[in-house]
Design a protein around this motif. Structure first.
Motif, PDB file in Angstrom:
ATOM      1  N   ASP A   1     -18.647   2.542  -5.856  1.00 20.47           N
ATOM      2  CA  ASP A   1     -18.134   2.942  -4.861  1.00 20.47           C
ATOM      3  C   ASP A   1     -17.400   3.989  -5.494  1.00 20.47           C
ATOM      4  OD1 ASP A   1     -16.068   3.647  -2.821  1.00 20.47           O
ATOM      5  OD2 ASP A   1     -14.937   1.943  -3.250  1.00 20.47           O
ATOM      6  N   VAL A   2     -17.306   5.543  -5.230  1.00 16.00           N
ATOM      7  CA  VAL A   2     -16.866   6.625  -5.958  1.00 16.00           C
ATOM      8  C   VAL A   2     -15.299   6.704  -5.311  1.00 16.00           C
ATOM      9  CG1 VAL A   2     -16.956   8.976  -6.630  1.00 16.00           C
ATOM     10  CG2 VAL A   2     -18.988   7.538  -7.038  1.00 16.00           C
ATOM     11  N   GLY A   3     -14.415   6.853  -6.226  1.00 21.11           N
ATOM     12  CA  GLY A   3     -13.070   7.030  -5.548  1.00 21.11           C
ATOM     13  C   GLY A   3     -12.623   6.167  -4.764  1.00 21.11           C
ATOM     14  N   SER A   4     -12.697   4.774  -5.401  1.00 19.26           N
ATOM     15  CA  SER A   4     -12.467   3.658  -4.624  1.00 19.26           C
ATOM     16  C   SER A   4     -10.992   3.513  -4.100  1.00 19.26           C
ATOM     17  CB  SER A   4     -12.829   2.527  -5.490  1.00 19.26           C
ATOM     18  OG  SER A   4     -12.931   1.319  -4.526  1.00 19.26           O
ATOM     19  N   GLY A   5      -9.808   4.118  -4.812  1.00 21.04           N
ATOM     20  CA  GLY A   5      -8.624   4.268  -4.297  1.00 21.04           C
ATOM     21  C   GLY A   5      -7.910   2.624  -4.021  1.00 21.04           C
ATOM     22  N   ALA A   6      -7.609   2.536  -2.802  1.00 18.66           N
ATOM     23  CA  ALA A   6      -7.145   1.283  -2.370  1.00 18.66           C
ATOM     24  C   ALA A   6      -8.070   0.212  -2.297  1.00 18.66           C
ATOM     25  CB  ALA A   6      -6.372   1.716  -1.058  1.00 18.66           C
ATOM     26  N   GLY A   7      -9.422   0.473  -2.356  1.00 20.51           N
ATOM     27  CA  GLY A   7     -10.365  -0.508  -2.236  1.00 20.51           C
ATOM     28  C   GLY A   7     -11.178  -0.345  -0.865  1.00 20.51           C
ATOM     29  N   LEU A   8     -11.114   0.901  -0.299  1.00 19.74           N
ATOM     30  CA  LEU A   8     -11.674   1.212   0.975  1.00 19.74           C
ATOM     31  C   LEU A   8     -12.957   2.216   0.650  1.00 19.74           C
ATOM     32  CD1 LEU A   8      -8.300   1.731   2.691  1.00 19.74           C
ATOM     33  CD2 LEU A   8      -9.953  -0.238   3.008  1.00 19.74           C
TER      34      LEU A   8
ATOM     35  N   PRO B   1     -10.755   7.259 -10.991  1.00 19.17           N
ATOM     36  CA  PRO B   1      -9.993   7.696 -12.134  1.00 19.17           C
ATOM     37  C   PRO B   1      -8.630   7.696 -12.510  1.00 19.17           C
ATOM     38  CG  PRO B   1     -10.349   9.551 -10.559  1.00 19.17           C
ATOM     39  CD  PRO B   1     -10.957   8.473 -10.033  1.00 19.17           C
ATOM     40  N   MET B   2      -7.806   7.206 -11.310  1.00 16.57           N
ATOM     41  CA  MET B   2      -6.337   7.204 -11.224  1.00 16.57           C
ATOM     42  C   MET B   2      -5.786   5.677 -11.899  1.00 16.57           C
ATOM     43  SD  MET B   2      -3.581   8.189  -8.462  1.00 16.57           S
ATOM     44  CE  MET B   2      -4.489   9.968  -8.553  1.00 16.57           C
ATOM     45  N   GLU B   3      -4.809   5.804 -12.847  1.00 10.60           N
ATOM     46  CA  GLU B   3      -4.560   4.291 -13.585  1.00 10.60           C
ATOM     47  C   GLU B   3      -3.820   3.621 -12.605  1.00 10.60           C
ATOM     48  OE1 GLU B   3      -2.251   2.723 -17.367  1.00 10.60           O
ATOM     49  OE2 GLU B   3      -2.333   4.897 -16.822  1.00 10.60           O
ATOM     50  N   ARG B   4      -2.951   4.064 -12.029  1.00 11.30           N
ATOM     51  CA  ARG B   4      -2.326   2.910 -10.832  1.00 11.30           C
ATOM     52  C   ARG B   4      -3.064   2.620  -9.892  1.00 11.30           C
ATOM     53  NH1 ARG B   4      -0.771   5.994  -6.207  1.00 11.30           N
ATOM     54  NH2 ARG B   4      -0.881   8.056  -6.337  1.00 11.30           N
ATOM     55  N   ARG B   5      -4.218   3.223  -9.264  1.00 11.08           N
ATOM     56  CA  ARG B   5      -5.121   2.651  -8.267  1.00 11.08           C
ATOM     57  C   ARG B   5      -6.236   1.773  -9.189  1.00 11.08           C
ATOM     58  NH1 ARG B   5      -6.307   8.366  -5.167  1.00 11.08           N
ATOM     59  NH2 ARG B   5      -4.314   8.280  -4.006  1.00 11.08           N
ATOM     60  N   VAL B   6      -6.561   1.953 -10.483  1.00  8.62           N
ATOM     61  CA  VAL B   6      -7.487   1.004 -11.075  1.00  8.62           C
ATOM     62  C   VAL B   6      -6.545  -0.357 -11.126  1.00  8.62           C
ATOM     63  CG1 VAL B   6      -8.296   0.663 -13.345  1.00  8.62           C
ATOM     64  CG2 VAL B   6      -8.813   2.869 -12.409  1.00  8.62           C
ATOM     65  N   ALA B   7      -5.245  -0.353 -11.317  1.00  9.83           N
ATOM     66  CA  ALA B   7      -4.366  -1.550 -11.759  1.00  9.83           C
ATOM     67  C   ALA B   7      -4.250  -2.323 -10.388  1.00  9.83           C
ATOM     68  CB  ALA B   7      -3.145  -1.026 -12.085  1.00  9.83           C
ATOM     69  N   TRP B   8      -4.345  -1.539  -9.280  1.00  7.97           N
ATOM     70  CA  TRP B   8      -4.332  -2.297  -7.857  1.00  7.97           C
ATOM     71  C   TRP B   8      -5.710  -2.885  -7.438  1.00  7.97           C
ATOM     72  CZ3 TRP B   8      -2.150  -4.058  -3.672  1.00  7.97           C
ATOM     73  CH2 TRP B   8      -3.007  -4.275  -2.468  1.00  7.97           C
TER      74      TRP B   8
ATOM     75  N   LEU C   1      -0.316   1.745   8.792  1.00  6.56           N
ATOM     76  CA  LEU C   1      -0.056   0.248   9.129  1.00  6.56           C
ATOM     77  C   LEU C   1      -0.404  -0.178  10.423  1.00  6.56           C
ATOM     78  CD1 LEU C   1       3.033  -0.434   7.072  1.00  6.56           C
ATOM     79  CD2 LEU C   1       0.805  -0.926   6.403  1.00  6.56           C
ATOM     80  N   PRO C   2      -0.181   0.593  11.480  1.00  3.72           N
ATOM     81  CA  PRO C   2      -0.424  -0.114  12.899  1.00  3.72           C
ATOM     82  C   PRO C   2      -1.863   0.128  13.198  1.00  3.72           C
ATOM     83  CG  PRO C   2       1.359   1.750  12.825  1.00  3.72           C
ATOM     84  CD  PRO C   2       0.871   1.745  11.489  1.00  3.72           C
ATOM     85  N   ARG C   3      -2.721   0.753  12.254  1.00  3.92           N
ATOM     86  CA  ARG C   3      -4.166   0.839  12.552  1.00  3.92           C
ATOM     87  C   ARG C   3      -4.871   0.343  11.341  1.00  3.92           C
ATOM     88  NH1 ARG C   3      -4.269   7.487  13.145  1.00  3.92           N
ATOM     89  NH2 ARG C   3      -3.481   7.956  11.258  1.00  3.92           N
ATOM     90  N   LEU C   4      -4.349  -0.424  10.504  1.00  2.44           N
ATOM     91  CA  LEU C   4      -4.786  -0.754   9.095  1.00  2.44           C
ATOM     92  C   LEU C   4      -6.239  -1.571   9.430  1.00  2.44           C
ATOM     93  CD1 LEU C   4      -4.675  -0.706   6.135  1.00  2.44           C
ATOM     94  CD2 LEU C   4      -3.031  -2.772   6.176  1.00  2.44           C
ATOM     95  N   TRP C   5      -6.376  -2.393  10.236  1.00  2.00           N
ATOM     96  CA  TRP C   5      -7.472  -3.176  10.616  1.00  2.00           C
ATOM     97  C   TRP C   5      -8.413  -2.415  11.215  1.00  2.00           C
ATOM     98  CZ3 TRP C   5      -9.214  -7.850   9.127  1.00  2.00           C
ATOM     99  CH2 TRP C   5      -8.445  -8.832   8.556  1.00  2.00           C
TER     100      TRP C   5
ATOM    101  N   GLY D   1       0.821  -0.985   0.047  1.00  2.00           N
ATOM    102  CA  GLY D   1       0.044   0.120  -0.073  1.00  2.00           C
ATOM    103  C   GLY D   1       0.669   1.282   0.112  1.00  2.00           C
ATOM    104  N   GLU D   2       1.890   1.413   0.914  1.00  2.00           N
ATOM    105  CA  GLU D   2       2.656   2.635   0.801  1.00  2.00           C
ATOM    106  C   GLU D   2       3.509   2.912  -0.583  1.00  2.00           C
ATOM    107  OE1 GLU D   2       6.135   4.563   3.606  1.00  2.00           O
ATOM    108  OE2 GLU D   2       5.596   2.624   4.113  1.00  2.00           O
ATOM    109  N   GLU D   3       3.988   1.905  -0.774  1.00  2.00           N
ATOM    110  CA  GLU D   3       5.018   1.719  -1.981  1.00  2.00           C
ATOM    111  C   GLU D   3       4.163   2.406  -3.498  1.00  2.00           C
ATOM    112  OE1 GLU D   3       5.700  -2.418  -3.955  1.00  2.00           O
ATOM    113  OE2 GLU D   3       6.265  -2.264  -1.887  1.00  2.00           O
ATOM    114  N   ARG D   4       2.933   1.912  -3.433  1.00  2.30           N
ATOM    115  CA  ARG D   4       2.006   2.122  -4.547  1.00  2.30           C
ATOM    116  C   ARG D   4       1.306   3.421  -4.106  1.00  2.30           C
ATOM    117  NH1 ARG D   4       0.245  -3.636  -7.022  1.00  2.30           N
ATOM    118  NH2 ARG D   4      -0.573  -2.046  -8.558  1.00  2.30           N
ATOM    119  N   GLY D   5       1.455   4.054  -3.022  1.00  2.00           N
ATOM    120  CA  GLY D   5       0.921   5.435  -2.844  1.00  2.00           C
ATOM    121  C   GLY D   5      -0.673   5.206  -2.402  1.00  2.00           C
ATOM    122  N   LEU D   6      -1.208   4.049  -1.987  1.00  4.82           N
ATOM    123  CA  LEU D   6      -2.297   4.109  -1.515  1.00  4.82           C
ATOM    124  C   LEU D   6      -2.948   4.437  -0.156  1.00  4.82           C
ATOM    125  CD1 LEU D   6      -2.491   0.288  -3.501  1.00  4.82           C
ATOM    126  CD2 LEU D   6      -3.626   2.393  -3.959  1.00  4.82           C
ATOM    127  N   ILE D   7      -1.794   3.797   0.715  1.00  2.00           N
ATOM    128  CA  ILE D   7      -1.782   4.375   2.148  1.00  2.00           C
ATOM    129  C   ILE D   7      -0.794   4.990   2.588  1.00  2.00           C
ATOM    130  CG2 ILE D   7      -3.638   2.582   2.591  1.00  2.00           C
ATOM    131  CD1 ILE D   7      -1.642   0.853   3.846  1.00  2.00           C
TER     132      ILE D   7
END
Length: 208
Positions: A68-75, A94-101, A44-48, A33-39
């Motif tokens: 789900d509008v602006g789904s991003g990381a899937g949240l 809308p963002m390609e790298r997030r769509v790929a994820w 991480l310590p509060r992900l759940w 998530g961090e390396e791909r700019g999602l979170i």
């Protein structure tokens, strides 16, 4: 190295026999998530607690076909799709790298109830066909209503996961609420006594 939060006991209760899918998604988000700019790294310590369960607790509110509008990381979209395999989910991002994820995760988890669409909500051309639209941490209500209400059928619902400032957002969005004929606008707190950080959900009916 920042560690991913240990799985809270409530996770198994919320996801039931889908808990392994939720674990797999959470692990993938924690790892990449961090390396791909999602979170951010501080998540991480509060992900759940703050992200996965905060999204999953709203799962009983949905039915039919949901965007789900602006789904991003899937949240919350991917989390909800795991929790509710009986609901059809359209993840609009809308963002390609997030769509790929999102696409990678749908494939990896074998989710057959999810469609990933690369688009902005305002570019939606399908008409008001969704039973509900959700969004989490996308934008303030006065911005969100004009781009989401047109996607929802008559009598459908807006179901937004919001923060502590939601009352002020409702006040600031009165013009948009009237323009898009929203009714029964209310805030519900879900998850009290179940998860450590209950979720505020803004709900409104869309009339045409």
């Amino acid at each position: 190295m920042i560690e991913i939060e240990q799985e809270p006991a409530a996770a198994a209760e919320l996801f039931g026999d889908r808990i392994d899918l939720a674990r797999a998604f959470t692990a993938a988000l924690g790892e990449h998530g961090e390396e791909r700019g999602l979170i951010g790294p501080l998540e991480l310590p509060r992900l759940w607690t703050r992200h996965i369960l905060n999204s999953a607790i709203a799962a009983p509110l949905f039915s039919g076909r949901v965007g789900d509008v602006g789904s991003g990381a899937g949240l919350p979209g991917l989390v909800l799709a795991i929790a509710r395999p009986d609901v059809e989910w359209v993840l609009i991002e809308p963002m390609e790298r997030r769509v790929a994820w999102l696409t990678e995760q749908v494939d990896a988890l074998g989710l057959t109830n999810v469609e990933v669409m690369r688009a902005r909500a305002e570019d939606w051309r399908g008409g008001p066909v969704l039973d509900a639209v959700t969004a989490r941490a996308v934008s303030a209500l006065k911005t969100l209503v004009p781009i989401t209400a047109p996607l929802v059928r008559d009598g459908g619902e807006l179901i937004f996961l919001k923060g502590a400032s939601v009352a002020g957002e409702i006040e600031a969005a009165q013009k948009q609420i009237r323009k898009f004929r929203l009714s029964d606008v209310r805030v519900e707190v879900v998850g009290e006594g179940v998860i450590s950080e209950p979720t505020r959900v803004l709900r409104a009916i869309v009339s045409r």
